[in-house]
Design a protein around this motif. Structure first.
Motif, PDB file in Angstrom:
ATOM      1  N   UNK A 183      -2.817  -9.221  42.555  1.00 39.41           N
ATOM      2  CA  UNK A 183      -2.333 -10.447  41.915  1.00 39.41           C
ATOM      3  C   UNK A 183      -1.259 -11.183  42.712  1.00 39.41           C
ATOM      4  N   UNK A 184      -0.649 -10.519  43.676  1.00 41.19           N
ATOM      5  CA  UNK A 184       0.426 -11.137  44.448  1.00 41.19           C
ATOM      6  C   UNK A 184      -0.018 -11.611  45.828  1.00 41.19           C
ATOM      7  N   UNK A 185      -1.305 -11.476  46.132  1.00 48.92           N
ATOM      8  CA  UNK A 185      -1.833 -11.975  47.393  1.00 48.92           C
ATOM      9  C   UNK A 185      -1.316 -11.249  48.623  1.00 48.92           C
ATOM     10  N   UNK A 186      -1.065  -9.946  48.509  1.00 53.98           N
ATOM     11  CA  UNK A 186      -0.593  -9.165  49.650  1.00 53.98           C
ATOM     12  C   UNK A 186      -1.731  -8.938  50.639  1.00 53.98           C
ATOM     13  N   UNK A 187      -1.365  -8.653  51.880  1.00 55.75           N
ATOM     14  CA  UNK A 187      -2.381  -8.373  52.892  1.00 55.75           C
ATOM     15  C   UNK A 187      -2.951  -6.972  52.668  1.00 55.75           C
ATOM     16  N   UNK A 188      -4.139  -6.724  53.213  1.00 53.03           N
ATOM     17  CA  UNK A 188      -4.768  -5.406  53.082  1.00 53.03           C
ATOM     18  C   UNK A 188      -3.871  -4.293  53.603  1.00 53.03           C
ATOM     19  N   UNK A 189      -3.111  -4.580  54.648  1.00 50.26           N
ATOM     20  CA  UNK A 189      -2.244  -3.546  55.224  1.00 50.26           C
ATOM     21  C   UNK A 189      -1.073  -3.192  54.301  1.00 50.26           C
ATOM     22  N   UNK A 190      -0.784  -4.050  53.331  1.00 51.56           N
ATOM     23  CA  UNK A 190       0.303  -3.786  52.387  1.00 51.56           C
ATOM     24  C   UNK A 190      -0.180  -3.117  51.105  1.00 51.56           C
ATOM     25  N   UNK A 191      -1.482  -2.877  51.006  1.00 50.41           N
ATOM     26  CA  UNK A 191      -2.063  -2.314  49.790  1.00 50.41           C
ATOM     27  C   UNK A 191      -2.892  -1.071  50.106  1.00 50.41           C
ATOM     28  N   UNK A 214      -6.344   0.051  49.348  1.00 48.70           N
ATOM     29  CA  UNK A 214      -7.571  -0.601  48.910  1.00 48.70           C
ATOM     30  C   UNK A 214      -8.650   0.444  48.627  1.00 48.70           C
ATOM     31  N   UNK A 215      -9.677   0.055  47.839  1.00 48.36           N
ATOM     32  CA  UNK A 215     -10.818   0.965  47.683  1.00 48.36           C
ATOM     33  C   UNK A 215     -11.349   1.367  49.065  1.00 48.36           C
ATOM     34  N   UNK A 216     -11.641   2.605  49.222  1.00 47.50           N
ATOM     35  CA  UNK A 216     -12.101   3.126  50.511  1.00 47.50           C
ATOM     36  C   UNK A 216     -10.991   3.791  51.303  1.00 47.50           C
ATOM     37  N   UNK A 217      -9.756   3.320  51.141  1.00 40.79           N
ATOM     38  CA  UNK A 217      -8.639   3.904  51.892  1.00 40.79           C
ATOM     39  C   UNK A 217      -8.425   5.372  51.532  1.00 40.79           C
ATOM     40  N   UNK A 218      -8.530   5.704  50.259  1.00 37.75           N
ATOM     41  CA  UNK A 218      -8.338   7.107  49.846  1.00 37.75           C
ATOM     42  C   UNK A 218      -9.433   7.999  50.404  1.00 37.75           C
ATOM     43  N   UNK A 219     -10.673   7.529  50.352  1.00 38.16           N
ATOM     44  CA  UNK A 219     -11.786   8.316  50.889  1.00 38.16           C
ATOM     45  C   UNK A 219     -11.600   8.599  52.372  1.00 38.16           C
ATOM     46  N   UNK A 220     -11.203   7.574  53.113  1.00 39.39           N
ATOM     47  CA  UNK A 220     -10.989   7.736  54.557  1.00 39.39           C
ATOM     48  C   UNK A 220      -9.873   8.748  54.818  1.00 39.39           C
ATOM     49  N   UNK A 221      -8.766   8.627  54.085  1.00 44.09           N
ATOM     50  CA  UNK A 221      -7.635   9.545  54.286  1.00 44.09           C
ATOM     51  C   UNK A 221      -8.011  10.974  53.927  1.00 44.09           C
ATOM     52  N   UNK A 222      -8.718  11.154  52.829  1.00 44.23           N
ATOM     53  CA  UNK A 222      -9.093  12.511  52.404  1.00 44.23           C
ATOM     54  C   UNK A 222     -10.130  13.124  53.335  1.00 44.23           C
ATOM     55  N   UNK A 223     -11.077  12.318  53.795  1.00 45.04           N
ATOM     56  CA  UNK A 223     -12.106  12.828  54.708  1.00 45.04           C
ATOM     57  C   UNK A 223     -11.503  13.292  56.025  1.00 45.04           C
ATOM     58  N   UNK A 224     -10.379  12.712  56.404  1.00 44.77           N
ATOM     59  CA  UNK A 224      -9.719  13.065  57.664  1.00 44.77           C
ATOM     60  C   UNK A 224      -8.700  14.184  57.481  1.00 44.77           C
ATOM     61  N   UNK A 225      -8.733  14.861  56.348  1.00 40.21           N
ATOM     62  CA  UNK A 225      -7.768  15.924  56.059  1.00 40.21           C
ATOM     63  C   UNK A 225      -8.496  17.260  55.993  1.00 40.21           C
ATOM     64  N   UNK A 226      -8.607  17.966  57.119  1.00 41.19           N
ATOM     65  CA  UNK A 226      -9.375  19.226  57.147  1.00 41.19           C
ATOM     66  C   UNK A 226      -8.860  20.277  56.170  1.00 41.19           C
TER      67      UNK A 226
END
Length: 110
Positions: A42-50, A52-64
């Protein structure tokens, strides 16, 4: 006791420590993780400031240390617009190979 509750507590603790390379986890069986997420900005932040959907999956997949299961869709992210699909997957027999151990509900919409 709900089978997923210990996994949620475990994963919540793990997420706090993801950036600490010195952390280690006790030996545990392979996990299956279901993430329900959506995007709200709602505040129009950039993707790098949030987160986003997919970010959690990427982080968890990279955690052996998570020891993710090698079964299909062991780490699955579903949009909240498809909540019925997520509910059906969670309703699977808790001892079946396709059952999820952890639910991450990272959503803003009902």
């Amino acid at each position: 006791m709900n089978k997923a509750l210990p996994g949620v507590i475990f994963l919540g603790s793990l997420l706090c420590c993801l950036n600490l390379s010195a952390q280690s986890l006790p030996v545990h069986r392979a996990l299956r993780i279901l993430i329900v997420s959506d995007e709200v900005n709602p505040h129009g932040l950039s993707d790098s400031d949030l987160t986003q959907p997919g970010d959690l999956s990427v982080a968890l997949a990279a955690t052996p240390a998570l020891n993710l299961s090698l079964t299909p869709e062991a780490l699955l992210e579903i949009n909240t617009d498809q909540i019925e699909q997520a509910t059906a997957r969670l309703a699977a027999n808790l001892i079946a190979e396709a059952a999820y151990d952890v639910l991450i509900y990272f959503a803003h919409r009902i």
